[in-house]
Design a protein around this motif. Structure first.
Motif, PDB file in Angstrom:
ATOM      1  N   ALA A   1       0.833  -1.205   0.000  1.00  0.00           N
ATOM      2  CA  ALA A   1       0.000   0.000   0.000  1.00  0.00           C
ATOM      3  C   ALA A   1       0.866   1.253   0.000  1.00  0.00           C
ATOM      4  O   ALA A   1       0.621   2.201  -0.756  1.00  0.00           O
ATOM      5  CB  ALA A   1      -0.928  -0.013   1.212  1.00  0.00           C
ATOM      6  N   ALA A   2       1.919   1.250   0.831  1.00  0.00           N
ATOM      7  CA  ALA A   2       2.820   2.401   0.888  1.00  0.00           C
ATOM      8  C   ALA A   2       3.575   2.569  -0.423  1.00  0.00           C
ATOM      9  O   ALA A   2       3.765   3.696  -0.919  1.00  0.00           O
ATOM     10  CB  ALA A   2       3.810   2.232   2.045  1.00  0.00           C
ATOM     11  N   LEU A   3       4.002   1.460  -1.006  1.00  0.00           N
ATOM     12  CA  LEU A   3       4.745   1.511  -2.264  1.00  0.00           C
ATOM     13  C   LEU A   3       3.895   2.099  -3.390  1.00  0.00           C
ATOM     14  O   LEU A   3       4.369   2.917  -4.184  1.00  0.00           O
ATOM     15  CB  LEU A   3       5.211   0.102  -2.636  1.00  0.00           C
ATOM     16  CG  LEU A   3       5.982  -0.050  -3.953  1.00  0.00           C
ATOM     17  CD1 LEU A   3       7.338   0.633  -3.858  1.00  0.00           C
ATOM     18  CD2 LEU A   3       6.152  -1.530  -4.299  1.00  0.00           C
ATOM     19  N   ALA A   4       2.626   1.678  -3.463  1.00  0.00           N
ATOM     20  CA  ALA A   4       1.756   2.082  -4.569  1.00  0.00           C
ATOM     21  C   ALA A   4       1.019   3.387  -4.300  1.00  0.00           C
ATOM     22  O   ALA A   4       0.390   3.927  -5.213  1.00  0.00           O
ATOM     23  CB  ALA A   4       0.744   0.967  -4.850  1.00  0.00           C
ATOM     24  N   GLY A   5       1.077   3.871  -3.064  1.00  0.00           N
ATOM     25  CA  GLY A   5       0.376   5.106  -2.750  1.00  0.00           C
ATOM     26  C   GLY A   5      -1.124   4.922  -2.626  1.00  0.00           C
ATOM     27  O   GLY A   5      -1.899   5.849  -2.916  1.00  0.00           O
ATOM     28  N   VAL A   6      -1.547   3.732  -2.218  1.00  0.00           N
ATOM     29  CA  VAL A   6      -2.966   3.464  -1.978  1.00  0.00           C
ATOM     30  C   VAL A   6      -3.108   3.016  -0.523  1.00  0.00           C
ATOM     31  O   VAL A   6      -2.116   2.794   0.169  1.00  0.00           O
ATOM     32  CB  VAL A   6      -3.524   2.391  -2.930  1.00  0.00           C
ATOM     33  CG1 VAL A   6      -3.377   2.832  -4.384  1.00  0.00           C
ATOM     34  CG2 VAL A   6      -2.829   1.051  -2.712  1.00  0.00           C
ATOM     35  N   SER A   7      -4.322   2.891  -0.081  1.00  0.00           N
ATOM     36  CA  SER A   7      -4.539   2.453   1.295  1.00  0.00           C
ATOM     37  C   SER A   7      -4.636   0.935   1.368  1.00  0.00           C
ATOM     38  O   SER A   7      -4.992   0.263   0.386  1.00  0.00           O
ATOM     39  CB  SER A   7      -5.815   3.084   1.852  1.00  0.00           C
ATOM     40  OG  SER A   7      -6.954   2.570   1.185  1.00  0.00           O
ATOM     41  N   ALA A   8      -4.336   0.397   2.531  1.00  0.00           N
ATOM     42  CA  ALA A   8      -4.512  -1.036   2.745  1.00  0.00           C
ATOM     43  C   ALA A   8      -5.980  -1.414   2.588  1.00  0.00           C
ATOM     44  O   ALA A   8      -6.299  -2.517   2.115  1.00  0.00           O
ATOM     45  CB  ALA A   8      -4.005  -1.423   4.135  1.00  0.00           C
ATOM     46  N   ARG A   9      -6.861  -0.496   2.964  1.00  0.00           N
ATOM     47  CA  ARG A   9      -8.294  -0.744   2.799  1.00  0.00           C
ATOM     48  C   ARG A   9      -8.645  -0.935   1.325  1.00  0.00           C
ATOM     49  O   ARG A   9      -9.463  -1.807   0.976  1.00  0.00           O
ATOM     50  CB  ARG A   9      -9.074   0.428   3.382  1.00  0.00           C
ATOM     51  CG  ARG A   9     -10.584   0.264   3.296  1.00  0.00           C
ATOM     52  CD  ARG A   9     -11.274   1.478   3.901  1.00  0.00           C
ATOM     53  NE  ARG A   9     -12.724   1.360   3.805  1.00  0.00           N
ATOM     54  CZ  ARG A   9     -13.571   2.286   4.231  1.00  0.00           C
ATOM     55  NH1 ARG A   9     -13.106   3.406   4.784  1.00  0.00           N
ATOM     56  NH2 ARG A   9     -14.862   2.105   4.109  1.00  0.00           N
ATOM     57  N   THR A  10      -8.008  -0.133   0.459  1.00  0.00           N
ATOM     58  CA  THR A  10      -8.247  -0.269  -0.977  1.00  0.00           C
ATOM     59  C   THR A  10      -7.797  -1.644  -1.459  1.00  0.00           C
ATOM     60  O   THR A  10      -8.505  -2.300  -2.240  1.00  0.00           O
ATOM     61  CB  THR A  10      -7.495   0.827  -1.749  1.00  0.00           C
ATOM     62  OG1 THR A  10      -8.045   2.100  -1.411  1.00  0.00           O
ATOM     63  CG2 THR A  10      -7.611   0.620  -3.260  1.00  0.00           C
ATOM     64  N   LEU A  11      -6.641  -2.090  -1.018  1.00  0.00           N
ATOM     65  CA  LEU A  11      -6.149  -3.410  -1.433  1.00  0.00           C
ATOM     66  C   LEU A  11      -7.073  -4.521  -0.945  1.00  0.00           C
ATOM     67  O   LEU A  11      -7.308  -5.500  -1.660  1.00  0.00           O
ATOM     68  CB  LEU A  11      -4.732  -3.628  -0.925  1.00  0.00           C
ATOM     69  CG  LEU A  11      -3.647  -2.727  -1.537  1.00  0.00           C
ATOM     70  CD1 LEU A  11      -2.284  -3.055  -0.934  1.00  0.00           C
ATOM     71  CD2 LEU A  11      -3.619  -2.846  -3.053  1.00  0.00           C
ATOM     72  N   ARG A  12      -7.585  -4.374   0.263  1.00  0.00           N
ATOM     73  CA  ARG A  12      -8.521  -5.383   0.759  1.00  0.00           C
ATOM     74  C   ARG A  12      -9.805  -5.396  -0.069  1.00  0.00           C
ATOM     75  O   ARG A  12     -10.369  -6.463  -0.349  1.00  0.00           O
ATOM     76  CB  ARG A  12      -8.836  -5.128   2.238  1.00  0.00           C
ATOM     77  CG  ARG A  12      -7.685  -5.490   3.181  1.00  0.00           C
ATOM     78  CD  ARG A  12      -8.132  -5.513   4.631  1.00  0.00           C
ATOM     79  NE  ARG A  12      -8.426  -4.158   5.106  1.00  0.00           N
ATOM     80  CZ  ARG A  12      -7.530  -3.367   5.688  1.00  0.00           C
ATOM     81  NH1 ARG A  12      -6.276  -3.791   5.884  1.00  0.00           N
ATOM     82  NH2 ARG A  12      -7.880  -2.169   6.110  1.00  0.00           N
TER      83      ARG A  12
END
Length: 253
Positions: free
Chosen positions: A9-20
């Protein structure tokens, strides 16, 4: 190399919530879990996320991105190449717009006539060409081939300001007469024939060559494509405008 969900998430600039959420909807599945139950992602997942991020930058909805991501890698890459071409066109437009704006500001400050009337509007025409290619290019190439789109773009870019003004006058007259036909509910009138003739004249400003088959094919898009329906509805203030126009063209073109 694998990443924990927080690291990716940090690498891609998105939230962990988005990945979930991506995992939940099947857009990007995690490729494993740690002993503590944290999601992990391998290199292939990282590549998929990069592609998803690209498609989001192109303003594609997640549903459409999901369909693309189900394609083989080579086809996904073809989609990215297509959007790259659009980005290059947009970059070219912006450069031309900035150049035109700089020249216009210089004209305003110095009072010199440093631009021809044609050059004043060239950048806007190029922008419209790219927008049309984005909105309708796939339909044009599917029906009539890549050369048809290129030729149509060149035809449009070559129009003078007088040509553009004349085309607008003809289209306005065509719409006005189409409204009369719709309101009279008489598609067998002389006015109905005039609508089709005016539509043909209008097309000839934008098409390098005219054919009845292409004319009728375009008219069919007026009833199958909501964008055309909306265009003629808004122009005429009549909900059935696109349907009636197609009917007239199929009869009289």
């Amino acid at each position: 190399m694998s990443y924990l969900i927080s690291d990716l998430a940090a690498l891609a600039g998105v939230s962990a919530r988005t990945l979930r959420y991506y995992d939940q909807i099947g857009l990007l599945h995690s490729t494993g879990k740690t002993g503590s139950g944290y999601r992990q992602y391998d290199e292939e997942a990282v590549l998929r996320l990069q592609q998803i991020c690209f498609f989001k930058q192109f303003n594609l909805p997640l549903k459409q991105i999901g369909l693309i991501m189900r394609l083989p890698l080579s086809e996904r890459e073809n989609q990215l190449r297509m959007h790259r071409h659009l980005l290059v066109d947009q970059q070219r437009q912006l450069t031309q717009l900035i150049t035109t704006l700089d020249a216009a500001l210089q004209l305003n400050q110095q009072g010199d006539s440093i631009m021809t009337d044609e050059k004043k509007f060239a950048a806007f025409k190029q922008t419209q060409v790219t927008q049309n290619a984005h909105d309708f290019g796939s339909e044009v190439t599917e029906k009539w081939g890549d050369a048809a789109l290129v030729d149509a773009n060149q035809q449009y870019l070559g129009l003078s300001q007088k040509d553009m003004a004349d085309a607008r006058v003809i289209e306005t007259e065509m719409i006005d007469k189409l409204v009369l036909v719709i309101d009279s509910k008489n598609e067998n009138s002389e006015m109905a024939h005039e609508v089709v003739e005016l539509h043909r004249k209008w097309l000839n400003y934008f098409w390098p060559s005219y054919s009845t088959t292409a004319h009728k094919g375009l008219a069919q898009l007026y009833v199958s494509d909501q964008r055309f329906k909306n265009y003629y509805r808004d122009k005429s203030k009549r909900n059935r405008a696109a349907i009636v126009l197609n009917s007239l063209i199929q009869r009289y073109a």
